[in-house]
Design a protein around this motif. Structure first.
Motif, PDB file in Angstrom:
ATOM      1  N   SER A  72       0.166   1.786  -8.421  1.00 51.90           N
ATOM      2  CA  SER A  72      -0.380   2.445  -7.233  1.00 51.90           C
ATOM      3  C   SER A  72      -1.256   1.528  -6.401  1.00 51.90           C
ATOM      4  O   SER A  72      -1.504   1.803  -5.227  1.00 51.90           O
ATOM      5  N   LEU A  82       1.352  17.455  -8.083  1.00 51.78           N
ATOM      6  CA  LEU A  82       2.442  18.427  -8.054  1.00 51.78           C
ATOM      7  C   LEU A  82       3.513  18.077  -9.082  1.00 51.78           C
ATOM      8  O   LEU A  82       4.024  18.960  -9.783  1.00 51.78           O
ATOM      9  N   LYS A  83       3.828  16.801  -9.211  1.00 53.56           N
ATOM     10  CA  LYS A  83       4.799  16.362 -10.204  1.00 53.56           C
ATOM     11  C   LYS A  83       4.316  16.715 -11.604  1.00 53.56           C
ATOM     12  O   LYS A  83       5.093  17.199 -12.438  1.00 53.56           O
ATOM     13  N   ARG A 105       9.602   3.955  -3.402  1.00 48.99           N
ATOM     14  CA  ARG A 105      10.072   5.133  -4.138  1.00 48.99           C
ATOM     15  C   ARG A 105      11.595   5.185  -4.162  1.00 48.99           C
ATOM     16  O   ARG A 105      12.197   5.554  -5.160  1.00 48.99           O
ATOM     17  N   ALA A 126      -1.651  14.084  -4.130  1.00 49.99           N
ATOM     18  CA  ALA A 126      -1.137  15.451  -4.211  1.00 49.99           C
ATOM     19  C   ALA A 126       0.282  15.450  -4.791  1.00 49.99           C
ATOM     20  O   ALA A 126       0.640  16.336  -5.566  1.00 49.99           O
ATOM     21  N   GLY A 127       1.081  14.460  -4.435  1.00 49.37           N
ATOM     22  CA  GLY A 127       2.433  14.339  -4.981  1.00 49.37           C
ATOM     23  C   GLY A 127       2.412  14.118  -6.479  1.00 49.37           C
ATOM     24  O   GLY A 127       3.189  14.727  -7.227  1.00 49.37           O
ATOM     25  N   PHE A 128       1.511  13.241  -6.942  1.00 55.64           N
ATOM     26  CA  PHE A 128       1.380  13.015  -8.387  1.00 55.64           C
ATOM     27  C   PHE A 128       0.946  14.288  -9.095  1.00 55.64           C
ATOM     28  O   PHE A 128       1.447  14.622 -10.168  1.00 55.64           O
ATOM     29  N   THR A 162       0.779  16.244   5.719  1.00 55.49           N
ATOM     30  CA  THR A 162      -0.618  16.301   6.159  1.00 55.49           C
ATOM     31  C   THR A 162      -0.825  15.487   7.427  1.00 55.49           C
ATOM     32  O   THR A 162      -1.680  15.820   8.238  1.00 55.49           O
ATOM     33  N   GLY A 199      -1.959  12.489   0.274  1.00 55.94           N
ATOM     34  CA  GLY A 199      -0.576  12.904   0.054  1.00 55.94           C
ATOM     35  C   GLY A 199       0.009  12.286  -1.202  1.00 55.94           C
ATOM     36  O   GLY A 199       0.722  12.947  -1.959  1.00 55.94           O
ATOM     37  N   LEU A 200      -0.317  11.023  -1.450  1.00 53.71           N
ATOM     38  CA  LEU A 200       0.151  10.351  -2.658  1.00 53.71           C
ATOM     39  C   LEU A 200      -0.414  11.029  -3.904  1.00 53.71           C
ATOM     40  O   LEU A 200       0.322  11.345  -4.846  1.00 53.71           O
TER      41      LEU A 200
END
Length: 162
Positions: A74, A23-24, A97, A19-21, A2, A16-17
């Motif tokens: 977080s 998606l996971k 990470r 969205a990553g969570f 993004t 982005g953080l």
């Protein structure tokens, strides 16, 4: 990604953080569904109700601890986002990470074995203190070498990678 499309700032880093969570979670749920959904359909509603009553205390004790754990893991990323520019926060998040991967793999397998062992001992009305202390001390001793390597040579290794 993004940041490349919309510019680099804290809001997009946080997006982005999150969205990553998300998606996971979707990927894990999809994987779970493939393996276990047919088995879930075999369980009758009466059995589901009985199991829900039997294990009703599990989410009461487990959920608050998991929420607090997730929040505090977080929190540094969100706090650093307000204090530093997105590049610094991105490097921090990337480093964290990268360092969390081996720890997560090792701790997951250790947790499964330890919980099984402690459960067996508990069912036999034996003391849990010995195996718990032995595992804790063993993990501490095993973590000393990697911690020292990261402490003294971490900057060098990360500069090679990135």
């Amino acid at each position: 990604l993004t940041g490349l499309l919309y510019g680099s700032n804290v809001s997009w880093l946080n997006f982005g953080l999150l969205a990553g969570f998300l998606l996971k979670s979707v990927i894990q749920f999809k994987d779970f569904g493939k393996k276990n959904f047919s088995q879930l359909l075999k369980v009758k509603p009466a059995e589901q109700s009985q199991l829900a009553k039997k294990y009703s205390k599990f989410p009461i004790y487990n959920m608050p601890a998991n929420l607090i754990n997730s929040f505090f893991q977080s929190l540094p990323i969100f706090m650093l986002g307000f204090l530093f520019n997105p590049v610094v926060v991105g490097f921090y998040a990337l480093t964290r990470r990268l360092l969390d991967l081996p720890v997560a793999l090792f701790s997951l397998s250790t947790k499964r074995v330890l919980l099984q062992k402690l459960s067996e001992l508990h069912n036999e009305n034996k003391s849990l203190k010995g195996p718990f202390l032995k595992t804790t001390i063993g993990l501490f001793v095993l973590s000393i070498a990697p911690a020292l390597i990261i402490l003294f040579a971490g900057e060098y290794f990360f500069s090679l990678l990135f």
